[in-house]
Design a protein around this motif. Sequence first.
Motif, PDB file in Angstrom:
ATOM      1  N   CYS A  65       0.810  -1.206  -0.030  1.00 32.47           N
ATOM      2  CA  CYS A  65       0.043  -0.204   0.104  1.00 32.47           C
ATOM      3  C   CYS A  65       0.871   1.156   0.137  1.00 32.47           C
ATOM      4  CB  CYS A  65      -0.861   0.027   1.225  1.00 32.47           C
ATOM      5  SG  CYS A  65      -2.069  -1.297   1.320  1.00 32.47           S
ATOM      6  N   ARG A  66       0.312   2.234  -0.208  1.00 35.91           N
ATOM      7  CA  ARG A  66       0.920   3.678  -0.210  1.00 35.91           C
ATOM      8  C   ARG A  66       0.948   3.988   1.102  1.00 35.91           C
ATOM      9  NH1 ARG A  66      -2.336   5.457  -5.272  1.00 35.91           N
ATOM     10  NH2 ARG A  66      -3.977   5.895  -3.620  1.00 35.91           N
ATOM     11  N   LYS A  67       1.916   4.807   1.708  1.00 38.48           N
ATOM     12  CA  LYS A  67       2.259   4.935   3.138  1.00 38.48           C
ATOM     13  C   LYS A  67       1.097   6.042   3.468  1.00 38.48           C
ATOM     14  CE  LYS A  67       7.032   4.107   2.755  1.00 38.48           C
ATOM     15  NZ  LYS A  67       8.705   4.734   2.689  1.00 38.48           N
ATOM     16  N   PRO A  68       0.366   5.745   4.370  1.00 31.26           N
ATOM     17  CA  PRO A  68      -0.619   6.792   4.880  1.00 31.26           C
ATOM     18  C   PRO A  68       0.216   8.100   5.450  1.00 31.26           C
ATOM     19  CG  PRO A  68      -0.990   4.633   5.947  1.00 31.26           C
ATOM     20  CD  PRO A  68       0.454   4.725   5.509  1.00 31.26           C
ATOM     21  N   ARG A 177      -0.461   1.227  -5.358  1.00 31.75           N
ATOM     22  CA  ARG A 177      -1.031   2.103  -5.833  1.00 31.75           C
ATOM     23  C   ARG A 177      -2.588   2.379  -4.962  1.00 31.75           C
ATOM     24  NH1 ARG A 177      -5.546   0.151  -8.610  1.00 31.75           N
ATOM     25  NH2 ARG A 177      -5.564   2.098 -10.020  1.00 31.75           N
ATOM     26  N   LEU A 178      -2.694   1.440  -3.947  1.00 32.75           N
ATOM     27  CA  LEU A 178      -3.803   1.599  -3.135  1.00 32.75           C
ATOM     28  C   LEU A 178      -3.494   2.147  -1.557  1.00 32.75           C
ATOM     29  CD1 LEU A 178      -5.337  -1.809  -3.999  1.00 32.75           C
ATOM     30  CD2 LEU A 178      -6.236   0.387  -4.771  1.00 32.75           C
ATOM     31  N   ASP A 179      -4.283   2.897  -0.801  1.00 31.06           N
ATOM     32  CA  ASP A 179      -4.417   3.038   0.431  1.00 31.06           C
ATOM     33  C   ASP A 179      -4.759   1.860   1.079  1.00 31.06           C
ATOM     34  OD1 ASP A 179      -3.182   5.685   0.107  1.00 31.06           O
ATOM     35  OD2 ASP A 179      -5.290   6.412  -0.517  1.00 31.06           O
ATOM     36  N   PRO A 180      -4.414   1.734   2.320  1.00 31.30           N
ATOM     37  CA  PRO A 180      -5.077   0.494   3.093  1.00 31.30           C
ATOM     38  C   PRO A 180      -6.526   0.720   3.139  1.00 31.30           C
ATOM     39  CG  PRO A 180      -3.100   1.334   4.153  1.00 31.30           C
ATOM     40  CD  PRO A 180      -3.367   2.405   3.062  1.00 31.30           C
ATOM     41  N   ASP A 182      -8.585   1.554   1.109  1.00 33.17           N
ATOM     42  CA  ASP A 182      -9.007   1.134  -0.416  1.00 33.17           C
ATOM     43  C   ASP A 182      -8.951  -0.579  -0.354  1.00 33.17           C
ATOM     44  OD1 ASP A 182      -9.372   3.677  -1.378  1.00 33.17           O
ATOM     45  OD2 ASP A 182      -7.145   3.810  -1.939  1.00 33.17           O
ATOM     46  N   THR A 202       6.197  -0.419   9.875  1.00 25.75           N
ATOM     47  CA  THR A 202       6.483   1.108   9.538  1.00 25.75           C
ATOM     48  C   THR A 202       7.547   2.113   9.919  1.00 25.75           C
ATOM     49  OG1 THR A 202       5.059   1.497  11.612  1.00 25.75           O
ATOM     50  CG2 THR A 202       3.702   0.697   9.491  1.00 25.75           C
ATOM     51  N   LEU A 216      -6.549   3.505  10.969  1.00 28.88           N
ATOM     52  CA  LEU A 216      -6.675   2.421   9.968  1.00 28.88           C
ATOM     53  C   LEU A 216      -7.888   1.438  10.375  1.00 28.88           C
ATOM     54  CD1 LEU A 216      -3.029   1.460   9.198  1.00 28.88           C
ATOM     55  CD2 LEU A 216      -4.561   2.741   7.962  1.00 28.88           C
TER      56      LEU A 216
END
Length: 288
Positions: A65-68, A177-180, A182, A202, A216
């Motif tokens: 995932c992308r990093k929040p 390309r996705l956020d958690p 998503d 993290t 999250l």
Amino acid sequence: MIDLHTHSTVSDGSEAPGRVVELAAEAGCTALALTDHDSLDGLGEAKRVAAELGVRLVPGCEVSCRKPAPPSGAPRIEGSVHVLVYFVEPGPGPFQDELVTLRGDRAVRNRELAARLAELGTGVTYDDVVAEAVDEGGIGRPHFARALVKAGAAQDIDDAFDRYLADGRPGYVPKARLDPPDVARLAHASRGVAVLAHPLSTGLNPQHLERLVAELAEGGLDGMEAVYSSYTPDQRSVLRRMAARTGLVATGGSDFHGSFKPGLFVGTGRGDLDVPGEMLDALEARRG
């Protein structure tokens, strides 16, 4: 004893899906999740072997995932953010359809990574990397690492990541390309659940990590991996309590990759892993 985090030759593991199940049975596991990156393709073979050996197979996969954005006051997230998805079967569905796109992104990333390594003078070509994988569609960074070792550009797999492949190193090419949230949304739409994998990756301290985990959880995640091979007993206890406080199911697994991560074994991790079956029961209860 169960293991909810393993990889096969379908992605970046060295053992075939059926062999991973055999290793689980040999270790005494009653249930096993096969969680290859961005793919459910190994589940057919794994199910056949699991049925023969009396092991419950939990369908799963792992998504980068992308990093929040870090919680207020926390430093930038330096490490990786991965989400494990469980109970999603192969076939049409919102999450399954997204996996097709993710594998396409992975293929593009792999070509870019090979070109980057060539520019760095490593002597590694894309064909060299393909030769290290059983399936070109499952190529991941461990295959690049092995190619770097064979080319003499690194001493071993860990050195290849430290020199070239880890986040922030000269060969790193992002693909997430996705956020958690998503991933959680898509998993729920396909009757699955979503779990934050190896949360200490993290790089956040416990206080900041708990704030991120709480966010999250509000975003739809169902669980957090707490009983993990490389974590100490104290770290596992801290993470289990954190999961309870944030309303998440604590889960666990070995993150077995075979020879790509030496010293890790299905079911027992580094020898002291013991994931109780109750974790799977609690996770299954979260299915909507």
